[in-house]
Design an enzyme around this catalytic site. Structure first.
Site, short mmCIF file in Angstrom:
data_model
loop_
_atom_site.label_atom_id
_atom_site.label_comp_id
_atom_site.label_asym_id
_atom_site.label_seq_id
_atom_site.Cartn_x
_atom_site.Cartn_y
_atom_site.Cartn_z
N ASN A 69 9.40 -28.02 -4.26
CA ASN A 69 10.79 -29.13 -3.91
C ASN A 69 10.33 -30.09 -3.20
OD1 ASN A 69 13.85 -29.13 -3.46
ND2 ASN A 69 12.93 -29.29 -1.37
N GLU A 70 10.88 -31.09 -3.69
CA GLU A 70 10.92 -32.66 -3.09
C GLU A 70 9.45 -33.16 -2.43
OE1 GLU A 70 14.13 -33.12 -0.53
OE2 GLU A 70 15.56 -32.89 -1.87
N VAL A 71 8.58 -33.38 -3.14
CA VAL A 71 7.37 -34.19 -2.86
C VAL A 71 7.98 -35.43 -2.00
CG1 VAL A 71 5.46 -35.43 -3.63
CG2 VAL A 71 5.96 -33.27 -4.76
#
Length: 342
Positions: free
Chosen positions: A140-142
């Site tokens: 999730n969400e670099v």
């Protein structure tokens, strides 16, 4: 552009197995089978289930069998109710999109990366057999753009590890700036035909996160309506979101925000997906519970109209609590209309 069939209208179960205090009381009490029955009754087709590594790994990386059991519960409840599911690794050892988690070092540490690959191998061994109704979302969400090249390498190695045990399961990949649309063009070209490009969308951030205590620079007392001019959107953004600048100068600054804003925003994602022949999926979108429910509904209607136009699957954030809860009392007046469009 491909379409992610069976994952067109969904909702996140945030705060259950992720972004929580990781206690048995939380796991057993926050979500139950009755919640899955409720989601099915809304007419949705899937759930997105964020999990943290803490659910299934101890500090040394030993697996916690009971933790895997909660994922199996979600899969079994989904099957019973005719829903599909996305398994999203929201936090891995050494990385979280939330700096408050104090997870660091993942993109610089090969040992942490190897632990990440092994965990996904374990997920693939256990759950790859559900490929007709389950997708994997590997991280999730670099956050930072500087991680882009490393993330492209790490994600490909992870896909290869998964493919040993789950050769045909759909795998969702997002990019930097927290799964921004901007990052899609910089992702590696799809490893195989079962890769899906994933983005998150909370734009305009000044509206969807108004007053958010965790947003850098935000005045927690700030409130705004949805229906206001681009000039005001620009002004409020400049005043409250110094780290998230947005240039709205291409619009008629005296006009109220309209569908053209969302059309232009989604256009880049569609362009990349068509160019690479991948399905497109929005894993998170929603409005903070400090906006009025009536204004929140207006935002949902506009963005979902764009998703429908381009057959973009999505999952609203979030089913319950987490400052965005759909079933919370705050949204009760508009929920019957909202569930028809998400």
């Amino acid at each position: 552009m491909k379409v992610l069939e069976g994952f067109m209208h969904g909702v996140n179960l945030g705060g259950w197995l992720s972004q929580c205090d990781h206690t048995k009381e939380r796991y057993d009490g926050f979500i139950s089978e009755s919640d899955i029955e409720t989601i099915k009754s809304w007419g949705l087709d899937h759930i997105r289930v964020p999990v943290d590594y803490n659910l299934v790994e101890d500090a040394e990386g030993n697996y916690i069998e009971e933790g895997f059991g909660y994922i199996q519960n979600a899969l079994d409840w989904s099957e019973k109710n005719g829903l599909n599911m996305i398994l999203d690794l929201h936090k891995t050892y050494g990385f979280s999109f939330d700096s408050g988690e104090e997870e660091t070092g993942f993109f610089e540490n090969e040992k942490y990366q190897e632990r990440f690959y092994r965990l996904w191998e374990e997920f693939a061994k256990r759950y790859g057999k559900y490929s007709e109704r389950l997708c994997f979302e590997i991280l999730n969400e670099v956050t930072d753009k500087e991680y882009c090249d490393i993330w492209n390498e790490v994600s490909e190695k992870c896909i290869k590890a998964i493919r040993q045990f789950a050769p045909d399961i759909k795998i969702l990949i997002g990019g930097y700036y927290n799964n921004s649309i901007e990052a899609l063009k910089d992702l590696k070209k799809p490893y195989d035909e079962n890769i899906v490009y994933n983005f998150h969308c909370y734009e305009p951030l000044i509206f969807t996160h108004q007053g958010g205590y965790w947003v850098p620079g935000m005045d927690v007392s700030f409130r705004m309506p949805f229906d206001t001019t681009y000039a005001n959107y620009q002004k409020y953004t400049d005043e409250n979101l110094d780290r998230y600048a947005e240039d709205l100068s291409a619009y008629d600054m005296n006009a109220n925000i309209g569908i053209e804003y969302f059309e232009n925003m989604v256009a880049e994602a569609v362009r990349v997906a068509e160019e690479r022949n991948v399905a497109l999926y929005c894993g998170e979108f929603g409005v903070i519970n400090l906006a009025t429910p009536e204004d929140s509904l207006k935002w949902y209607k506009m963005i979902c109209e764009c998703f429908d136009k381009y057959s973009i699957g999505r999952a609203a954030w979030s089913y319950k609590e987490m400052d965005f809860g759909l079933i919370d009392e705050h949204m009760s007046s508009v929920l019957p209309e909202l569930i028809k469009i998400i």
